[in-house]
Design a protein around this motif. Structure first.
Motif, PDB file in Angstrom:
ATOM      1  N   VAL A 165       0.872  -1.212  -0.093  1.00 31.56           N
ATOM      2  CA  VAL A 165       0.027   0.000  -0.062  1.00 31.56           C
ATOM      3  C   VAL A 165       0.984   1.277  -0.124  1.00 31.56           C
ATOM      4  CG1 VAL A 165      -1.880   1.360   1.287  1.00 31.56           C
ATOM      5  CG2 VAL A 165      -1.879  -1.151   1.427  1.00 31.56           C
ATOM      6  N   LEU A 225      -8.219  -0.688   3.800  1.00 33.59           N
ATOM      7  CA  LEU A 225      -7.737   0.579   2.654  1.00 33.59           C
ATOM      8  C   LEU A 225      -8.659   1.764   2.749  1.00 33.59           C
ATOM      9  CD1 LEU A 225      -8.034  -2.017  -0.410  1.00 33.59           C
ATOM     10  CD2 LEU A 225      -5.624  -1.152   0.834  1.00 33.59           C
ATOM     11  N   ASP A 245      -5.880   5.707  -1.275  1.00 36.23           N
ATOM     12  CA  ASP A 245      -4.795   4.897  -1.433  1.00 36.23           C
ATOM     13  C   ASP A 245      -4.687   4.332  -2.819  1.00 36.23           C
ATOM     14  OD1 ASP A 245      -4.296   5.055   1.292  1.00 36.23           O
ATOM     15  OD2 ASP A 245      -5.337   3.048   2.026  1.00 36.23           O
ATOM     16  N   VAL A 266      -2.870   0.391  -4.076  1.00 30.31           N
ATOM     17  CA  VAL A 266      -2.314  -0.965  -3.381  1.00 30.31           C
ATOM     18  C   VAL A 266      -2.104  -1.915  -4.491  1.00 30.31           C
ATOM     19  CG1 VAL A 266      -4.759  -1.655  -3.548  1.00 30.31           C
ATOM     20  CG2 VAL A 266      -2.975  -2.734  -2.037  1.00 30.31           C
TER      21      VAL A 266
END
Length: 284
Positions: free
Chosen positions: A107, A121, A125, A127
């Motif tokens: 992440v 999450l 973000d 990832v």
């Protein structure tokens, strides 16, 4: 403005794999045995790798459909794990040198090898999810970086351009060229935008071994002069950063983060070298 630095969440227990599913030889061992086989695959191995690559890609599709704010990386791990074992495949990362999970989830500032945990999450973000399937005695390895909710433009472009680096690098694969053509293409494109190109984590030969000793740098390395040959199988998995390529390692021994806390993205495919280029074995 940087998002708050990540901190480790809670890592749940290893997920079980049914006894009837074949394990790679390294499971239960401190490290894999050295690979002594050929780097050029025979027909049977290539066919098995098509199966493994397809399953890895399909597992990633399942994960992709679930990526959203509020979902934990442990939940993503569970989805990939359950898909793979339901299709008779072993999640290659589980038990590799003691790694405790079935995928890697990296992440924001995590370059690679993030361990899925209880952290949800967050909107904004990015990832990366890295999935490898072991079935039929071979591995198929792939990863993608996903946008979570409403992501800022700088991060979105980083992700888009990292995927473009992979595309260009795949197009550069031709029998008779040196391996370093791959890194040269990646670095030339990434430098246009001022991105860092991670050097310490590379692509690798993959097949009967998870990592067979063939190294695929993502930067222009004159010493990477191995000649590309039809029948080779390897990964290309460029990692680009918004800042430094220097990194720190968490106490878990796996999670590598950019030292300046700036974001990083990665994409990966497993490739088969053909007479005129490369076949993507992990295409969705």
């Amino acid at each position: 403005m940087l998002a708050p630095r990540l901190t480790p969440g809670i890592v749940t227990a290893e997920r079980p794999v049914p006894a009837h599913i074949d394990r790679p030889e390294y499971v239960g061992q401190a490290a894999p045995l050295p690979y002594r086989g050929p780097l050029v695959r025979d027909t049977a191995t290539i066919e098995a790798m098509r199966v493994a690559g397809r399953l890895a890609a399909q597992a990633l599709d399942v994960v992709e459909a679930a990526v959203a704010p509020g979902v934990t990386t442990d939940e993503l791990d569970k989805l990939a794990h359950e898909f793979l074992v339901a299709h008779g495949a072993y999640p290659s990362t589980l038990g590799y040198r003691g790694y405790p999970k079935s995928v890697c989830t990296s992440v924001n500032e995590v370059i690679c090898h993030g361990i899925p945990d209880s952290r949800p999450l967050l909107d904004g973000d990015i990832v990366n999810v890295d999935v490898t399937a072991y079935i039929g005695g071979v591995h198929g390895d792939t990863n993608k970086t996903y946008l979570v909710g409403d992501v800022d433009e700088e991060s979105r472009l980083l992700v888009e351009r990292t995927e473009e680096c992979l595309r260009r690098a795949i197009n550069a694969v031709k029998p008779g060229r040196q391996i370093n053509v791959i890194g040269r293409v990646i670095e030339a494109y990434a430098r246009r935008f001022g991105y860092g190109v991670v050097r310490d984590f590379t692509g690798h030969g993959v097949g009967p071994a998870f990592h067979d000793g063939l190294v695929i740098p993502h930067y222009d390395d004159p010493q990477a002069d191995t000649i590309i040959v039809t029948g080779m199988t390897f990964t290309i998995e460029p990692m680009l950063t918004l800042g430094t390529i220097e990194w720190d390692l968490w106490d878990d021994g796996w999670t590598a983060t950019t030292r300046d806390g700036k974001r990083t993205a990665q994409f990966e495919h497993t490739l088969l070298v053909t007479d005129d280029g490369a076949e993507i074995l992990t295409r969705s």
